[in-house]
Write a protein that holds these residues in place. Structure first.
Motif, mmCIF file in Angstrom:
data_model
loop_
_atom_site.group_PDB
_atom_site.id
_atom_site.type_symbol
_atom_site.label_atom_id
_atom_site.label_comp_id
_atom_site.label_asym_id
_atom_site.label_seq_id
_atom_site.Cartn_x
_atom_site.Cartn_y
_atom_site.Cartn_z
ATOM 1 N N LEU A 94 -1.465 9.041 -14.753
ATOM 2 C CA LEU A 94 -0.328 9.918 -14.481
ATOM 3 C C LEU A 94 -0.589 11.280 -15.119
ATOM 4 O O LEU A 94 -0.672 11.406 -16.335
ATOM 5 N N VAL A 95 -0.698 12.330 -14.263
ATOM 6 C CA VAL A 95 -0.932 13.680 -14.757
ATOM 7 C C VAL A 95 0.399 14.379 -15.052
ATOM 8 O O VAL A 95 0.584 14.957 -16.125
ATOM 9 N N ARG A 96 1.315 14.272 -14.118
ATOM 10 C CA ARG A 96 2.610 14.933 -14.305
ATOM 11 C C ARG A 96 3.639 14.286 -13.387
ATOM 12 O O ARG A 96 3.339 13.974 -12.238
ATOM 13 N N ALA A 97 4.851 14.133 -13.882
ATOM 14 C CA ALA A 97 5.959 13.608 -13.077
ATOM 15 C C ALA A 97 6.876 14.760 -12.692
ATOM 16 O O ALA A 97 7.099 15.683 -13.487
ATOM 17 N N SER A 98 7.406 14.719 -11.479
ATOM 18 C CA SER A 98 8.257 15.794 -10.966
ATOM 19 C C SER A 98 9.656 15.264 -10.681
ATOM 20 O O SER A 98 9.842 14.073 -10.404
ATOM 21 N N ASP A 99 10.637 16.180 -10.733
ATOM 22 C CA ASP A 99 12.015 15.793 -10.419
ATOM 23 C C ASP A 99 12.226 15.534 -8.934
ATOM 24 O O ASP A 99 13.282 15.042 -8.527
ATOM 25 N N SER A 126 0.845 -1.180 0.000
ATOM 26 C CA SER A 126 0.000 0.000 0.000
ATOM 27 C C SER A 126 0.882 1.233 0.000
ATOM 28 O O SER A 126 1.959 1.240 0.600
ATOM 29 N N ILE A 127 0.429 2.291 -0.721
ATOM 30 C CA ILE A 127 1.151 3.558 -0.714
ATOM 31 C C ILE A 127 0.188 4.665 -0.338
ATOM 32 O O ILE A 127 -1.027 4.481 -0.327
ATOM 33 N N THR A 128 0.779 5.835 -0.084
ATOM 34 C CA THR A 128 0.001 6.980 0.399
ATOM 35 C C THR A 128 -0.019 8.056 -0.672
ATOM 36 O O THR A 128 0.990 8.353 -1.302
ATOM 37 N N MET A 129 -1.188 8.668 -0.840
ATOM 38 C CA MET A 129 -1.339 9.823 -1.727
ATOM 39 C C MET A 129 -1.435 11.071 -0.861
ATOM 40 O O MET A 129 -2.234 11.109 0.080
ATOM 41 N N ARG A 130 -0.606 12.086 -1.174
ATOM 42 C CA ARG A 130 -0.584 13.327 -0.400
ATOM 43 C C ARG A 130 -0.978 14.507 -1.291
ATOM 44 O O ARG A 130 -0.962 14.419 -2.520
ATOM 45 N N SER A 131 -1.226 15.611 -0.628
ATOM 46 C CA SER A 131 -1.642 16.802 -1.361
ATOM 47 C C SER A 131 -0.469 17.563 -1.944
ATOM 48 O O SER A 131 -0.663 18.484 -2.737
ATOM 49 N N GLY A 132 0.749 17.193 -1.608
ATOM 50 C CA GLY A 132 1.921 17.857 -2.143
ATOM 51 C C GLY A 132 3.085 16.903 -2.273
ATOM 52 O O GLY A 132 2.999 15.715 -1.934
ATOM 53 N N GLY A 171 -3.593 13.565 -6.504
ATOM 54 C CA GLY A 171 -2.624 13.751 -5.422
ATOM 55 C C GLY A 171 -1.260 13.281 -5.860
ATOM 56 O O GLY A 171 -1.049 12.835 -6.993
ATOM 57 N N TRP A 172 -0.298 13.383 -4.921
ATOM 58 C CA TRP A 172 1.100 13.071 -5.211
ATOM 59 C C TRP A 172 1.481 11.767 -4.535
ATOM 60 O O TRP A 172 1.144 11.530 -3.385
ATOM 61 N N VAL A 173 2.178 10.923 -5.305
ATOM 62 C CA VAL A 173 2.699 9.667 -4.763
ATOM 63 C C VAL A 173 4.155 9.544 -5.190
ATOM 64 O O VAL A 173 4.608 10.205 -6.135
ATOM 65 N N LEU A 174 4.904 8.703 -4.475
ATOM 66 C CA LEU A 174 6.298 8.481 -4.830
ATOM 67 C C LEU A 174 6.387 7.779 -6.190
ATOM 68 O O LEU A 174 5.721 6.769 -6.434
ATOM 69 N N SER A 175 7.206 8.330 -7.067
ATOM 70 C CA SER A 175 7.305 7.808 -8.424
ATOM 71 C C SER A 175 7.877 6.406 -8.452
ATOM 72 O O SER A 175 7.551 5.606 -9.357
ATOM 73 N N ARG A 176 8.748 6.055 -7.480
ATOM 74 C CA ARG A 176 9.377 4.735 -7.506
ATOM 75 C C ARG A 176 8.393 3.610 -7.239
ATOM 76 O O ARG A 176 8.714 2.444 -7.452
ATOM 77 N N TYR A 181 8.333 12.612 -6.888
ATOM 78 C CA TYR A 181 6.902 12.415 -6.751
ATOM 79 C C TYR A 181 6.231 12.586 -8.121
ATOM 80 O O TYR A 181 6.750 13.255 -9.011
ATOM 81 N N SER A 182 5.044 12.002 -8.244
ATOM 82 C CA SER A 182 4.252 12.122 -9.467
ATOM 83 C C SER A 182 2.837 12.480 -9.092
ATOM 84 O O SER A 182 2.270 11.962 -8.106
ATOM 85 N N LEU A 183 2.242 13.385 -9.893
ATOM 86 C CA LEU A 183 0.844 13.760 -9.708
ATOM 87 C C LEU A 183 -0.018 12.757 -10.476
ATOM 88 O O LEU A 183 0.119 12.599 -11.684
ATOM 89 N N VAL A 184 -0.915 12.106 -9.746
ATOM 90 C CA VAL A 184 -1.756 11.059 -10.345
ATOM 91 C C VAL A 184 -3.208 11.310 -10.007
ATOM 92 O O VAL A 184 -3.533 12.111 -9.125
ATOM 93 N N ARG A 185 -4.079 10.612 -10.756
ATOM 94 C CA ARG A 185 -5.524 10.703 -10.532
ATOM 95 C C ARG A 185 -6.077 9.301 -10.367
ATOM 96 O O ARG A 185 -5.809 8.406 -11.179
ATOM 97 N N THR A 186 -6.907 9.102 -9.334
ATOM 98 C CA THR A 186 -7.505 7.797 -9.073
ATOM 99 C C THR A 186 -8.722 7.593 -9.974
ATOM 100 O O THR A 186 -9.235 8.553 -10.560
ATOM 101 N N PRO A 187 -9.194 6.367 -10.080
ATOM 102 C CA PRO A 187 -10.403 6.134 -10.903
ATOM 103 C C PRO A 187 -11.620 6.920 -10.447
ATOM 104 O O PRO A 187 -12.507 7.211 -11.264
ATOM 105 N N ASP A 188 -11.686 7.298 -9.152
ATOM 106 C CA ASP A 188 -12.836 8.086 -8.681
ATOM 107 C C ASP A 188 -12.596 9.586 -8.760
ATOM 108 O O ASP A 188 -13.358 10.377 -8.213
ATOM 109 N N GLY A 189 -11.476 10.021 -9.441
ATOM 110 C CA GLY A 189 -11.258 11.432 -9.732
ATOM 111 C C GLY A 189 -10.423 12.195 -8.729
ATOM 112 O O GLY A 189 -10.234 13.409 -8.888
ATOM 113 N N VAL A 190 -9.887 11.559 -7.696
ATOM 114 C CA VAL A 190 -9.066 12.252 -6.698
ATOM 115 C C VAL A 190 -7.647 12.389 -7.238
ATOM 116 O O VAL A 190 -7.046 11.415 -7.698
#
Length: 223
Positions: free
Chosen positions: A58-63, A32-38, A77-82, A66-75
């Motif tokens: 995947l909405v956007r990847a950051s250096d 399990s991983i965590t999605m954060r607001s930043g 947030g940021w998760v670790l890219s690895r 972290y990567s900005l992603v969207r869940t199937p229900d539309g939320v």
């Protein structure tokens, strides 16, 4: 109101553009991983139950890692890219492989069933062909018999015609013989009548002559 509408349309267009550019990603083989607001652990947790195999856009990847992603229900947030991968996890691949294997088994069973039906149809056709060959042979034999009977019938018809002609000739001969017999019988009766008449005439003549031949009493007296 116009400014608000313009802002709303801009946000919608940005969201649509981000959605069009989004690439499908999956949570890697982690429990399990965590999605954060930043982009960092100091930001608020939006979701803490993104389990392995969860599908994310995947909405956007950051250096920052972290990567900005969207869940199937539309939320979003940021998760670790690895923890992200661009292919389904092994468990999902196994499930898909098992599903494909089950489909292949079903197709194999259907093909075997079709093969069995095809073999049954082939055996039925072979039996029908054998029956047709036997029927053809029987019909050929019956046709030969009919031809023989027809030939015999023609021969009998000719013989019958000959016998009828012979019978007619015999009838003609019988009629001729009957007429000749009647003629002879008539002639015999005529001859018998003539003979009888002659005998009667002879008797009359004798009756007239015999008295003349007897000697008279006068002549006896002279003697």
């Amino acid at each position: 109101m116009t400014a608000l509408r313009l802002i709303a349309c801009t946000l919608i267009l940005l969201a649509a553009g981000a959605s069009a550019q989004a690439r499908t990603m999956y949570v890697d083989d982690t429990l399990s991983i965590t999605m954060r607001s930043g982009e960092g652990t100091q930001f608020r947790i939006l979701k803490s139950d993104l389990t392995s195999g969860t599908r994310l856009d995947l909405v956007r990847a950051s250096d920052s890692g972290y990567s900005l992603v969207r869940t199937p229900d539309g939320v979003e947030g940021w998760v670790l890219s690895r923890y992200l991968t661009d292919s389904p996890i092994a468990r999902d691949r196994l499930v898909r492989a098992n599903r494909e294997l089950e489909d292949a088994r079903k197709q194999l069973a259907e093909l075997r069933q079709e093969l069995a039906e095809t073999k049954a149809e082939r055996d039925t056709l072979a039996s029908s062909e054998s029956s047709l060959e036997s029927r053809t042979q029987n019909l050929s034999s019956e046709l030969a018999q009919i031809k023989e009977i027809s030939a015999n019938a023609l021969s009998l018809d000719r013989r019958n015609s000959e016998l009828q002609e012979e019978n007619q000739r015999l009838r003609n001969d019988v009629e001729v013989l009957t007429a000749e017999k009647e003629r002879l019988e008539t002639k015999s009766e005529s001859d018998f009548m003539l003979l009888g008449a002659g005998l009667v005439l002879l008797g009359i003549i004798l009756a007239l002559i015999i008295p003349l031949l007897k000697p008279s009493k006068k002549a006896d007296n002279w003697a």
